[in-house]
Write an enzyme that holds these catalytic residues in place. Sequence first.
Site, PDB file in Angstrom:
ATOM      1  N   SER A 174      -4.484  16.702   1.065  1.00 52.72           N
ATOM      2  CA  SER A 174      -5.586  17.208   1.887  1.00 52.72           C
ATOM      3  C   SER A 174      -6.899  16.505   1.560  1.00 52.72           C
ATOM      4  CB  SER A 174      -5.770  18.710   1.669  1.00 52.72           C
ATOM      5  OG  SER A 174      -4.572  19.403   1.892  1.00 52.72           O
TER       6      SER A 174
HETATM    7  N1  SAH Z   1      -1.093  20.596  -1.756  1.00 50.23           N
HETATM    8  C1  SAH Z   1      -0.669  19.221  -1.557  1.00 50.23           C
HETATM    9  C2  SAH Z   1      -0.712  18.762  -0.125  1.00 50.23           C
HETATM   10  C3  SAH Z   1       0.043  19.631   0.794  1.00 50.23           C
HETATM   11  S1  SAH Z   1       0.877  18.806   2.106  1.00 50.23           S
HETATM   12  C4  SAH Z   1      -1.492  18.258  -2.408  1.00 50.23           C
HETATM   13  O1  SAH Z   1      -2.415  18.693  -3.090  1.00 50.23           O
HETATM   14  O2  SAH Z   1      -1.178  17.079  -2.391  1.00 50.23           O
HETATM   15  C5  SAH Z   1       2.039  20.115   2.393  1.00 50.23           C
HETATM   16  C6  SAH Z   1       3.238  20.050   1.496  1.00 50.23           C
HETATM   17  O3  SAH Z   1       4.012  21.214   1.751  1.00 50.23           O
HETATM   18  C7  SAH Z   1       4.145  18.871   1.782  1.00 50.23           C
HETATM   19  O4  SAH Z   1       4.403  18.170   0.608  1.00 50.23           O
HETATM   20  C8  SAH Z   1       5.415  19.533   2.332  1.00 50.23           C
HETATM   21  O5  SAH Z   1       6.598  18.818   2.016  1.00 50.23           O
HETATM   22  C9  SAH Z   1       5.381  20.881   1.655  1.00 50.23           C
HETATM   23  N2  SAH Z   1       6.158  21.946   2.290  1.00 50.23           N
HETATM   24  C10 SAH Z   1       6.377  22.156   3.609  1.00 50.23           C
HETATM   25  N3  SAH Z   1       7.125  23.254   3.804  1.00 50.23           N
HETATM   26  C11 SAH Z   1       7.392  23.766   2.570  1.00 50.23           C
HETATM   27  C12 SAH Z   1       8.125  24.896   2.111  1.00 50.23           C
HETATM   28  N4  SAH Z   1       8.747  25.732   2.949  1.00 50.23           N
HETATM   29  N5  SAH Z   1       8.187  25.116   0.775  1.00 50.23           N
HETATM   30  C13 SAH Z   1       7.565  24.286  -0.099  1.00 50.23           C
HETATM   31  N6  SAH Z   1       6.869  23.192   0.285  1.00 50.23           N
HETATM   32  C14 SAH Z   1       6.770  22.932   1.599  1.00 50.23           C
END
Ligand code: SAH
Length: 230
Positions: free
Chosen positions: A81
């Site tokens: 993000s």
């Molecule tokens: N917080 C992260 C960025 C988030 S991007 C950072 O600081 O870099 C969103 C992330 O959520 C992605 O890596 C995606 O693969 C993950 N994601 C999506 N659905 C999910 C789920 N059901 N459980 C766990 N992770 C998930």
Amino acid sequence: MKNFLLILPLFTLVSLSQEDTRYIQARDLMVNSQIAARGISDPATLQAMRKVPRHLFVPARYAAEAYSDRPLPIGYNQTISQPFIVAYMTELARPARGKKALEIGTGSGYQAAVLAEIVDTVCTIEIVPELALESETRLRLLGYRNILTRYGDGYQGWPEHAPFDIILVTAAADHIPQPLKDQLAEGGRLIMPVGNPATIQQLIVLTKRKGKITEQRLEAVRFVPLRRLK
Ligand code: SAH
């Protein structure tokens, strides 16, 4: 040959520390111009954003852009993000020493690291196995001993470690998963983008008091979709 061997480690050390100074300056500028300037004032949040080396959480080819005002690709169609959003969600969570946090969507591990600078324990779950492994390795190498990582579907939360004072969901869905509401501690806060996962969402803050949940609706945001394991 002997001299050369002696000089090389010294040279590496000097160039590393010069690089560090550059990144520290870039981080300060990021916090001043993108984060404090836009109204984030929680001292713990600002301090954590000044400390965590964001350039080590992005693919090496993006290191020079790590402190710019935008999200960046981290592979597997996912993104880290924008710095402001990380700071905003961190401040909304009201992090403090003594608290336990759960993050859904570890991605690069950056948001988990920012939280871990402030709270006692961060539990974080990632659904893309490669990202789960990469972020686990990165966080370990960086010395974050108070972060527990797990591969899996975060929709169900992490019941073994519940309840949580803070739950941050960094992926979007059209509703807030019931298991996450259940795993919120008394006085706890849950922050999640809710809306159409394909377009735009609204940042929601849930607060639990005397077992009752209240909802606050904030800014429009854009996150990648919360996926489900088939
Ligand atoms: N917080 C992260 C960025 C988030 S991007 C950072 O600081 O870099 C969103 C992330 O959520 C992605 O890596 C995606 O693969 C993950 N994601 C999506 N659905 C999910 C789920 N059901 N459980 C766990 N992770 C998930």
